[in-house]
Every structure is written in structure tokens, then in C-alpha cells.
Motif scaffolding. Structure first.
Motif, short mmCIF file in Angstrom:
data_model
loop_
_atom_site.label_atom_id
_atom_site.label_comp_id
_atom_site.label_asym_id
_atom_site.label_seq_id
_atom_site.Cartn_x
_atom_site.Cartn_y
_atom_site.Cartn_z
N ILE A 1 -22.57 46.19 24.75
CA ILE A 1 -22.95 45.76 23.41
C ILE A 1 -21.72 45.65 22.53
N GLY A 2 -21.51 44.47 21.97
CA GLY A 2 -20.34 44.23 21.14
C GLY A 2 -19.99 42.76 21.13
N PRO A 3 -18.93 42.39 20.42
CA PRO A 3 -18.58 40.97 20.31
C PRO A 3 -18.12 40.34 21.62
N ALA A 4 -17.53 41.11 22.52
CA ALA A 4 -17.08 40.55 23.79
C ALA A 4 -18.26 40.38 24.74
N ASP A 5 -18.25 39.28 25.49
CA ASP A 5 -19.34 38.96 26.41
C ASP A 5 -19.13 39.72 27.72
N ILE A 6 -19.72 40.89 27.83
CA ILE A 6 -19.57 41.76 29.00
C ILE A 6 -20.95 42.15 29.48
N GLY A 7 -21.17 42.04 30.79
CA GLY A 7 -22.44 42.41 31.37
C GLY A 7 -22.37 43.75 32.09
N VAL A 8 -23.55 44.27 32.47
CA VAL A 8 -23.59 45.54 33.17
C VAL A 8 -22.86 45.44 34.50
N GLY A 9 -22.97 44.30 35.17
CA GLY A 9 -22.26 44.10 36.43
C GLY A 9 -20.75 44.18 36.25
N ASP A 10 -20.26 43.64 35.12
CA ASP A 10 -18.83 43.73 34.84
C ASP A 10 -18.40 45.18 34.66
N VAL B 1 -15.34 49.81 36.65
CA VAL B 1 -15.30 51.23 36.99
C VAL B 1 -14.99 51.43 38.47
N ALA B 2 -15.66 50.65 39.31
CA ALA B 2 -15.42 50.77 40.75
C ALA B 2 -13.97 50.44 41.10
N ALA B 3 -13.41 49.42 40.44
CA ALA B 3 -12.03 49.04 40.73
C ALA B 3 -11.05 50.15 40.33
N HIS B 4 -11.27 50.75 39.18
CA HIS B 4 -10.37 51.81 38.73
C HIS B 4 -10.54 53.10 39.52
N LEU B 5 -11.69 53.26 40.17
CA LEU B 5 -11.91 54.44 41.00
C LEU B 5 -11.57 54.18 42.47
#
Length: 351
Positions: free
Chosen positions: A40-49, A54-58
């Protein structure tokens, strides 16, 4: 006695199962809330993103999300949302423990003056330059909170150490440090500094970082272990200090330990997020309606409930007047005041 034992055992198991169910369901709601709140916010980000980043950083593979969106999720929104969850859980647990220790349904984490002391410490660093640039705002807030609680312990001990003396000492410390904070801001701060300080005093998670999340989570985990280990003792306090003592509880020592734990947890949370009111006052009552009064069941449900509540309160705070941000303490107060009034009427009706 023996005839009713199976029935009582069944009730205990059933109650424990219900509390476990609420806790597991709450954790699922919390995970979903964190994932959705980040989008939720001005940037277009989905739950999949979010899950991809998170998976990439972990170490779970390479994310196909752009570097800008990756930074928004990992460096900005995720630590802020996680800190909101940790603060909500910690403040709610502190409220539940203090309401039992002090036998006061209107007690909350700030009744011991910890928040006011933290505010004074933060203002001393920002406005007066205490610490010579070595001490951060968070460090100053933590030291101020500890000093305030130390004063409460000293006053309450010299006055007899009873529950009402602890509360009165906390009120005195709260008023003292609030006055000191106002005096410093009014006499030594310029307009821009005053605005920033007041925003922090009302509660803000805008500066959240991973170090804040790590420290607050570690303190919360330790506090939950200590408070959870005293769950039966807290149940005994519900019947009064004399009844608890008759059951073998070391009343003064136990109360000192748990008050110190809740004060240190509150100090850590306030130093990272400012003064966020009403979470510790209202959420324990909502959790009791779900889990019942037994603290072995109540504390985990309270933690999850507080976490979910503050995640969404902070989401509302940063988006309702976008691009301007509302202090999260304002949102929790607007929601908490009506709930507080309901608690007042409820406590009046039960007397």
C-alpha cells in the motif's frame, strides 16, 4: 472433587486449544497483514513482488523486481512494517502484564512515566546536544526512560512499595518529565526543531531501520520469555497480593522483576518509535475477550493482536493524507479513545 476433575481438565484443554487456535490464526493474519501493508502506497508493488524481494534477500534466488522497488520494499516499507508489528506486540503485552500486576484495568505501559522520560531524553539530545554527538536520539530516549523508571522505583520504595504507591509515583514522574520536555522545547528549540520533536513525541515509525527491528525484537523476545514464565504468578496476582502471597508468590520480588521487564521493553520501543498511546491500554482487553484471563493463553494472543493492530494503524497513518504523513500515535489515539471510554463503562458496570 474427583468427579469434577475430568470436566475441569476438559475445560482447560478446550480453553488452551481455543487460545492456540486464536494465536495461530492471528499469526496467519499478521503475516498477511505485513505482506499487504507493504504493497500500500504510491509505488505499484504487489504481494508477489514482496515475497520475491524477501526470498531474494534471504538467499532464495534472484528477484525480478527492479532495484528501485527492491529498495522500497527491503529498505523502507518492510523494516517499518515489522517494527510496527514488534512495537504493537510489545506495548500490548506490557499493558496486559501491568494491568494484572497493578490490578487496574486502565493501566498501560506509560503509567510508570517511561514514555515521558524517553521523550525528555530524546529532546535533550536533539535540542540541547547532550552527548556531544556521540549519543543518538534513540540512545538518549532509552537513557531518559531508564532514569524515569529509576525515579519511580525510588519513590515507590520510600513510600512503602504498595501497588497504589507505584501508580502514584509513576504519575508524578510522568508529570515531571513532561514538564521538563515542554520547558526545553519552549526555551531552546527553533521552529523547525520543535516541529520534528513534536512529530516524534506523537509517535512515528518513519525512521525505522533494520537495526531498530533487531534490537526491539530481541528485547521483546526476552520479555515474552520472562513474562510467559511468570504466567501462573500473574494469574495469582488477579486475586490480590495477599492471595498471591498465600499461594507462595514472592510478591515484592516478582512485581519488581516484571515491572523492570515491562519498563525496559517500553523504553526500547519508545526510543525507536516515539510515544504511541492506547495500544497497551485497549488491546489487552480485546485479547481477554478472545483468550480469557489465563496469562499462559492471554499473552501470546495479546502480542499477535497488538501487532496486527499497529501494522494497520501505521499503514493508515502513512497513507490517509498522502503525501503528508500523520503520526501513528494520533491514529492510535483516535481509535483508542472510543475504546477507552467503553472500557471505563465496562469497569463501572462490573463494580
Amino acid at each position: 472433587m474427583t468427579a469434577t476433575s475430568p470436566a475441569r481438565s476438559a475445560l482447560v484443554v478446550r480453553g488452551g486449544g481455543a487460545a492456540l487456535l486464536w494465536t495461530v490464526a492471528g499469526l496467519a493474519v499478521l503475516a498477511a497483514s505485513v505482506a499487504v501493508a507493504i504493497t500500500i502506497g504510491p509505488a505499484d508493488i504487489g504481494v508477489g513482488d514482496v515475497w520475491s524481494v524477501v526470498a531474494a534477500h534471504l538467499g532464495g534466488g534472484v528477484s525480478e523486481v527492479s532495484p528501485i522497488r527492491d529498495g522500497i520494499v527491503w529498505d523502507l516499507r518492510l523494516p517499518r512494517t515489522l517494527l510496527a508489528a514488534v512495537c504493537g506486540a510489545g506495548l500490548a503485552v506490557c499493558g496486559a502484564v501491568m494491568q494484572s500486576l497493578l490490578r487496574n484495568p486502565l493501566a498501560d505501559p506509560f503509567v510508570l512515566g517511561v514514555s515521558s522520560g524517553a521523550s525528555t531524553g530524546a529532546v535533550a539530545v536533539v535540542v540541547l546536544g547532550v552527548g556531544g554527538g556521540v549519543l543518538s536520539v534513540t540512545g538518549g530516549a532509552f537513557l531518559g526512560a531508564v532514569c524515569s523508571f529509576g525515579l519511580v522505583l525510588l519513590l515507590s520504595h520510600t513510600l512503602g512499595g504498595s501497588t497504589d504507591r507505584v501508580v502514584l509515583s509513576g504519575v508524578a514522574a510522568m508529570q515531571l518529565f513532561s514538564a521538563l520536555t515542554s520547558f526545553v522545547v519552549m526555551t531552546a528549540a527553533d521552529a523547525e526543531t520543535t516541529r520534528g520533536v513534536l512529530f516524534w513525541l506523537l509517535g512515528s515509525l518513519g525512521g525505522a531501520g533494520w537495526s531498530d527491528v533487531a534490537v526491539c525484537f530481541a528485547v521483546l523476545a526476552a520479555a515474552l520469555l520472562v513474562c510467559g514464565g511468570h504466567a501462573r504468578t500473574l494469574d495469582a496476582f488477579a486475586f490480590g497480593e495477599e492471595a498471591a502471597a498465600s499461594l507462595g508468590v514472592a510478591v515484592a520480588r516478582t512485581r519488581l522483576i516484571l515491572l523492570c521487564v515491562t519498563a525496559l521493553l517500553t523504553a526500547a520501543l519508545v526510543s525507536a518509535a516515539g510515544a504511541i498511546g492506547f495500544v497497551g491500554l485497549v488491546l489487552p482487553h480485546a485479547a481477554r475477550a478472545l483468550a480469557g484471563p489465563g496469562h499462559a493463553k492471554l499473552l501470546p494472543v495479546t502480542a499477535v493482536t497488538g501487532a496486527v493492530f499497529l501494522v494497520w494503524a501505521d499503514t493508515l497513518a502513512r497513507t490517509v493524507l498522502d503525501p503528508q504523513e500523520v503520526p501513528v500515535g494520533v491514529v492510535t489515539s483516535l481509535i483508542g479513545v472510543p475504546a477507552f471510554v467503553l472500557v471505563l463503562y465496562r469497569t463501572r458496570s462490573t463494580r
